[in-house]
Design an enzyme around this catalytic site. Structure first.
Site, PDB file in Angstrom:
ATOM      1  N   ASN A 168       1.529  -6.300 -10.432  1.00 29.44           N
ATOM      2  CA  ASN A 168       0.587  -5.893  -9.393  1.00 29.44           C
ATOM      3  C   ASN A 168      -0.775  -6.513  -9.695  1.00 29.44           C
ATOM      4  O   ASN A 168      -1.089  -6.838 -10.844  1.00 29.44           O
ATOM      5  CB  ASN A 168       0.458  -4.370  -9.357  1.00 29.44           C
ATOM      6  CG  ASN A 168      -0.439  -3.880  -8.222  1.00 29.44           C
ATOM      7  OD1 ASN A 168      -0.305  -4.329  -7.091  1.00 29.44           O
ATOM      8  ND2 ASN A 168      -1.355  -2.977  -8.530  1.00 29.44           N
TER       9      ASN A 168
ATOM     10  N   ASP B   9      -1.878   2.196 -11.512  1.00 26.40           N
ATOM     11  CA  ASP B   9      -2.845   1.188 -11.962  1.00 26.40           C
ATOM     12  C   ASP B   9      -3.088   1.275 -13.466  1.00 26.40           C
ATOM     13  O   ASP B   9      -4.179   0.944 -13.950  1.00 26.40           O
ATOM     14  CB  ASP B   9      -4.179   1.334 -11.212  1.00 26.40           C
ATOM     15  CG  ASP B   9      -4.031   1.117  -9.712  1.00 26.40           C
ATOM     16  OD1 ASP B   9      -3.157   0.329  -9.322  1.00 26.40           O
ATOM     17  OD2 ASP B   9      -4.789   1.736  -8.946  1.00 26.40           O
TER      18      ASP B   9
ATOM     19  N   SER C 224      -7.621  -7.480 -11.854  1.00 27.92           N
ATOM     20  CA  SER C 224      -6.682  -7.390 -12.973  1.00 27.92           C
ATOM     21  C   SER C 224      -5.251  -7.559 -12.491  1.00 27.92           C
ATOM     22  O   SER C 224      -4.851  -6.964 -11.483  1.00 27.92           O
ATOM     23  CB  SER C 224      -6.787  -6.012 -13.647  1.00 27.92           C
ATOM     24  OG  SER C 224      -8.117  -5.688 -13.993  1.00 27.92           O
TER      25      SER C 224
ATOM     26  N   MET D 153       0.806  -1.213   0.000  1.00 26.63           N
ATOM     27  CA  MET D 153       0.000   0.000   0.000  1.00 26.63           C
ATOM     28  C   MET D 153       0.843   1.269   0.000  1.00 26.63           C
ATOM     29  O   MET D 153       0.659   2.183   0.810  1.00 26.63           O
ATOM     30  CB  MET D 153      -0.950  -0.015   1.197  1.00 26.63           C
ATOM     31  CG  MET D 153      -1.898  -1.198   1.212  1.00 26.63           C
ATOM     32  SD  MET D 153      -2.892  -1.321  -0.293  1.00 26.63           S
ATOM     33  CE  MET D 153      -3.969   0.093  -0.065  1.00 26.63           C
TER      34      MET D 153
ATOM     35  N   ILE E 120       2.626   4.002  -3.024  1.00 22.39           N
ATOM     36  CA  ILE E 120       2.875   4.347  -4.421  1.00 22.39           C
ATOM     37  C   ILE E 120       4.383   4.447  -4.617  1.00 22.39           C
ATOM     38  O   ILE E 120       5.064   5.189  -3.907  1.00 22.39           O
ATOM     39  CB  ILE E 120       2.184   5.677  -4.785  1.00 22.39           C
ATOM     40  CG1 ILE E 120       0.665   5.530  -4.669  1.00 22.39           C
ATOM     41  CG2 ILE E 120       2.576   6.105  -6.197  1.00 22.39           C
ATOM     42  CD1 ILE E 120      -0.098   6.820  -4.883  1.00 22.39           C
TER      43      ILE E 120
ATOM     44  N   HIS F 141      -4.935  -5.664  -8.995  1.00 20.10           N
ATOM     45  CA  HIS F 141      -5.823  -4.567  -8.606  1.00 20.10           C
ATOM     46  C   HIS F 141      -7.262  -5.063  -8.625  1.00 20.10           C
ATOM     47  O   HIS F 141      -7.674  -5.767  -9.557  1.00 20.10           O
ATOM     48  CB  HIS F 141      -5.666  -3.398  -9.587  1.00 20.10           C
ATOM     49  CG  HIS F 141      -6.493  -2.205  -9.222  1.00 20.10           C
ATOM     50  ND1 HIS F 141      -6.157  -1.373  -8.183  1.00 20.10           N
ATOM     51  CD2 HIS F 141      -7.642  -1.720  -9.749  1.00 20.10           C
ATOM     52  CE1 HIS F 141      -7.073  -0.421  -8.089  1.00 20.10           C
ATOM     53  NE2 HIS F 141      -7.984  -0.608  -9.026  1.00 20.10           N
TER      54      HIS F 141
END
Length: 215
Positions: A109, A147, A138, A92, A94, A111
Site C-alpha cells: 500500500n 497503515d 510511505s 478506499m 479497509i 499512504h
C-alpha cells in the site's frame, strides 16, 4: 532478467498511482499487471487500465451481505489471476484480518504521510496544522494494523513557508508516483521482501523508516 512478476491492482478512484505503475512497465521491468479491480464501477482508473489493454473487474460491496463476504469474493477473484503481488492504489476500503493474512508479504500500500505519523485520512491538513517542517509518503507492507505495516520506502517532502494544502498535496502526490513504481519494481526483481523482522532490501533488513528518499 527475472521471471515476470504478476500484479493485481486494487483501486477506488482516479487511478493516478495506477497510471504511474502502468507508465513504469517495460524497460526490463519484470512487473506485469494482470488485472485492475475496483470496488466502484465509476472509478476513472478502470478507463486508464482499459486504455493500456489491462483486464478490469468491478466488485461492489453492496452486492454482499457483509465485509467478510466481500473480502472472500475479492480474494477469490484475485486468486484467479495467480498474482505474485497485490497492489493497493487508492483502494478506499479497509480489508479484514483474514484477507490481509491471506496475502501476507504480497500486499503493498501507499499512504500520503511519513508513517507512523498521520495514519488514516486528511494527512496533508494534519501535517500543516501540526506545524511540521516536512511531510511525505510511505510504501508499506499491509498488516492487520491500519497503515501500520513494515515500511519499505518513504519520500520526505519539505513543507515550504506559507505553503497551502493544495500545493503540498500535489507535491506529495508527485513523489507517490515515483516511489510506488520503484517499490513495486524492487519486489518484482526479488529485491524487496517481508522478513520475520520487517521489510528487507537485497537481503538486508531496512530501518523502521524503510528506505528514505529526500527531495
Amino acid at each position: 532478467m527475472p521471471d515476470a512478476c504478476d500484479l493485481v491492482v486494487l483501486i477506488s478512484g482516479a487511478g493516478s498511482n495506477l497510471q504511474a505503475l502502468i507508465d513504469s512497465l517495460g524497460n526490463r521491468n519484470p512487473a506485469r499487471i494482470r488485472a485492475v479491480i475496483s470496488n466502484r464501477a465509476d472509478a476513472y482508473g478502470l478507463q486508464r487500465a482499459r486504455q493500456a489493454g489491462i483486464e478490469t473487474r468491478v466488485l461492489q460491496p453492496r452486492d454482499y451481505p457483509d465485509r467478510d463476504g466481500f473480502d472472500d469474493a475479492l480474494a477469490d477473484l484475485i486468486d484467479g489471476y495467480s498474482p505474485d503481488l497485490v497492489v493497493l492504489a487508492g483502494f478506499m476500503r479497509i480489508l479484514g484480518p483474514a484477507f490481509v493474512r491471506r496475502y501476507n508479504g504480497r500486499l503493498l500500500n501507499i499512504h500520503p504521510s511519513l508513517l507512523p505519523k498521520y495514519k488514516g485520512l486528511d494527512t496533508h491538513r494534519r501535517a500543516l496544522e501540526a506545524g511540521d517542517s516536512e511531510h511525505g509518503c510511505s510504501v508499506h507492507f499491509v498488516t492487520e494494523e491500519l497503515d501500520g505495516g513494515p515500511l519499505a520506502l518513504q519520500a520526505v517532502v519539505p513543507i515550504l513557508a506559507g505553503e497551502g494544502l493544495e500545493n503540498l498535496a500535489q507535491r506529495v502526490h508527485e513523489q507517490e508516483h515515483l516511489i510506488y513504481p520503484l517499490a513495486v519494481r524492487w519486489f518484482a526483481e526479488g529485491r524487496l521482501r517481508l522478513g520475520a523482522q520487517g521489510a528487507m532490501l537485497d537481503g538486508t533488513p531496512l530501518p523502521a523508516t524503510g528506505q528514505l528518499i529526500r527531495i
